[in-house]
Write an enzyme that holds these catalytic residues in place. Structure first.
Site, PDB file in Angstrom:
ATOM      1  N   ASP A  59     -23.641  20.381  -4.584  1.00  0.00           N
ATOM      2  CA  ASP A  59     -23.259  20.990  -5.559  1.00  0.00           C
ATOM      3  C   ASP A  59     -22.861  20.228  -6.965  1.00  0.00           C
ATOM      4  O   ASP A  59     -22.731  19.261  -6.817  1.00  0.00           O
ATOM      5  CB  ASP A  59     -22.129  21.839  -5.162  1.00  0.00           C
ATOM      6  CG  ASP A  59     -21.730  22.952  -6.289  1.00  0.00           C
ATOM      7  OD1 ASP A  59     -22.744  23.545  -6.920  1.00  0.00           O
ATOM      8  OD2 ASP A  59     -20.373  23.445  -6.219  1.00  0.00           O
ATOM      9  N   ASN A 106     -27.690  32.541  -3.897  1.00  0.00           N
ATOM     10  CA  ASN A 106     -28.417  31.837  -5.034  1.00  0.00           C
ATOM     11  C   ASN A 106     -29.516  32.904  -5.527  1.00  0.00           C
ATOM     12  O   ASN A 106     -29.720  32.479  -6.820  1.00  0.00           O
ATOM     13  CB  ASN A 106     -28.669  30.410  -4.869  1.00  0.00           C
ATOM     14  CG  ASN A 106     -27.667  29.577  -4.589  1.00  0.00           C
ATOM     15  OD1 ASN A 106     -27.836  28.560  -3.702  1.00  0.00           O
ATOM     16  ND2 ASN A 106     -26.681  29.667  -5.303  1.00  0.00           N
TER      17      ASN A 106
HETATM   18  C1  IPE Z   1     -23.342  26.263  -2.896  1.00  0.00           C
HETATM   19  O1  IPE Z   1     -23.262  26.126  -4.089  1.00  0.00           O
HETATM   20  C2  IPE Z   1     -24.872  26.476  -2.186  1.00  0.00           C
HETATM   21  C3  IPE Z   1     -25.639  25.224  -2.449  1.00  0.00           C
HETATM   22  C4  IPE Z   1     -25.221  24.183  -2.607  1.00  0.00           C
HETATM   23  C5  IPE Z   1     -27.124  25.374  -2.065  1.00  0.00           C
HETATM   24  P1  IPE Z   1     -23.068  27.190  -5.314  1.00  0.00           P
HETATM   25  O2  IPE Z   1     -22.925  26.558  -6.524  1.00  0.00           O
HETATM   26  O3  IPE Z   1     -23.991  28.428  -4.933  1.00  0.00           O
HETATM   27  O4  IPE Z   1     -21.522  27.957  -4.709  1.00  0.00           O
HETATM   28  P2  IPE Z   1     -20.446  28.552  -5.445  1.00  0.00           P
HETATM   29  O5  IPE Z   1     -21.040  29.747  -6.316  1.00  0.00           O
HETATM   30  O6  IPE Z   1     -19.886  27.574  -6.357  1.00  0.00           O
HETATM   31  O7  IPE Z   1     -19.573  28.891  -4.451  1.00  0.00           O
HETATM   32  C1  IPE Z   2     -26.187  22.840  -6.721  1.00  0.00           C
HETATM   33  O1  IPE Z   2     -26.025  22.942  -7.987  1.00  0.00           O
HETATM   34  C2  IPE Z   2     -27.818  23.341  -6.452  1.00  0.00           C
HETATM   35  C3  IPE Z   2     -27.900  24.842  -5.819  1.00  0.00           C
HETATM   36  C4  IPE Z   2     -26.846  25.696  -5.628  1.00  0.00           C
HETATM   37  C5  IPE Z   2     -29.271  25.229  -5.744  1.00  0.00           C
HETATM   38  P1  IPE Z   2     -25.543  24.161  -8.753  1.00  0.00           P
HETATM   39  O2  IPE Z   2     -26.937  24.618  -9.571  1.00  0.00           O
HETATM   40  O3  IPE Z   2     -24.851  25.078  -8.157  1.00  0.00           O
HETATM   41  O4  IPE Z   2     -24.635  23.412 -10.159  1.00  0.00           O
HETATM   42  P2  IPE Z   2     -23.334  23.677 -10.541  1.00  0.00           P
HETATM   43  O5  IPE Z   2     -22.285  24.210  -9.476  1.00  0.00           O
HETATM   44  O6  IPE Z   2     -23.671  24.877 -11.267  1.00  0.00           O
HETATM   45  O7  IPE Z   2     -22.821  22.714 -11.498  1.00  0.00           O
HETATM   46 MG    MG Z   3     -22.911  25.339  -7.968  1.00  0.00          MG
END
Ligand code: IPE
Ligand code: IPE
Ligand code: MG
Length: 233
Positions: free
Chosen positions: A14, A62
């Site tokens: 993340d 997502n």
């Molecule tokens: C979790 O991250 C999913 C992945 C890393 C693929 P998210 O960014 O989607 O999770 P939330 O929305 O912060 O809970």
């Molecule tokens: C994790 O990074 C990747 C996926 C969930 C696909 P994020 O895209 O969630 O990054 P933040 O949480 O918005 O910083």
């Molecule tokens: Mg995230």
């Protein structure tokens, strides 16, 4: 203290978006750097002798993101699968998958199947790509698989029945689940399998992750006292 190497490590990768935003970059740039971090950590985990590494790359939630961001991530996954064969061969890394593959774009499904088939005989670390993965979705699909497969005389499920119908029944539960970017939640990752996983949370954004960060997580794991509800004397 025993220096046990966890057999299975799961990572909630993340912070790609925040990493980019802090630098005045577009979110997709964060995903690009995140992919580079994934390659570094796959190598680090393989070198440490980890047997299974599950990478949470895209959740069932997502899809709520913009179509531009979703397409970019899918494109990266495809590129990664296409370009990693030589690396996988050299390091004997086998590709596996967790999630609902039918919900992925056909091009990604094809690359995933190709990568899994080409690496099926590799005996080193297994990398399980969790894409269009949700823990709740996996349990629902497992129950439905059970219903479809069961005979009329077996209508009550037990834990073993659920386990046997999960996406990868042969893979042991994760010993350690790492989450980067300082968020204290599972976000639907390995809900069933993570019942007794040790959790390690790092404030660093995923694109910043280096080999040393992974090693620090393993060292922290080695200091944990796993009791599984029992009592250690
Ligand atoms: C979790 O991250 C999913 C992945 C890393 C693929 P998210 O960014 O989607 O999770 P939330 O929305 O912060 O809970
Ligand atoms: C994790 O990074 C990747 C996926 C969930 C696909 P994020 O895209 O969630 O990054 P933040 O949480 O918005 O910083
Ligand atoms: Mg995230």
């Amino acid at each position: 203290m025993d220096k046990i190497i966890p057999a299975h490590v799961g990572i909630i990768m993340d912070g790609n978006g925040r990493w980019a935003a802090r630098r005045g970059l577009v979110r997709t740039q964060g995903h690009l750097e995140g992919l580079k971090a994934s390659k570094r950590i796959v190598k680090a985990a393989s070198d440490l002798g980890i047997k299974y590494l599950t990478l949470y790359a895209f959740s069932t939630e997502n899809w709520k993101r913009t179509s531009e961001e979703v397409s970019f991530i899918m494109g990266l996954v495809k590129k990664y699968l296409k370009s990693e064969f030589e690396f996988s061969k050299k390091n004997k890394i086998r590709t596996r998958y967790a999630g609902d593959m039918a919900g992925l774009p056909p091009g990604i499904q094809k690359e995933l199947k190709t990568s899994m088939a080409e690496t099926a005989g590799f005996t080193g670390m297994q990398v399980i790509l969790a894409i269009n993965y949700g823990g709740r979705d996996e349990i629902v699909r497992a129950v439905n698989k059970f219903i479809l497969a069961s005979s009329a005389d077996k209508q009550v499920l037990n834990e073993k029945d659920i386990c046997a119908h999960l996406d990868n029944p042969d893979i042991p539960d994760p010993d350690l689940i790492i989450r980067t970017a300082g968020e204290y939640r599972t976000s639907n990752f390995l809900l069933w399998q993570g019942a007794y996983s040790e959790i390690y949370i790092s404030d660093k954004m995923w694109p910043e992750w280096e080999k040393e960060d992974f090693e620090a997580a393993i060292t922290a794991f080695q200091k944990r006292d796993r009791r599984y509800g029992g009592i250690k004397t």
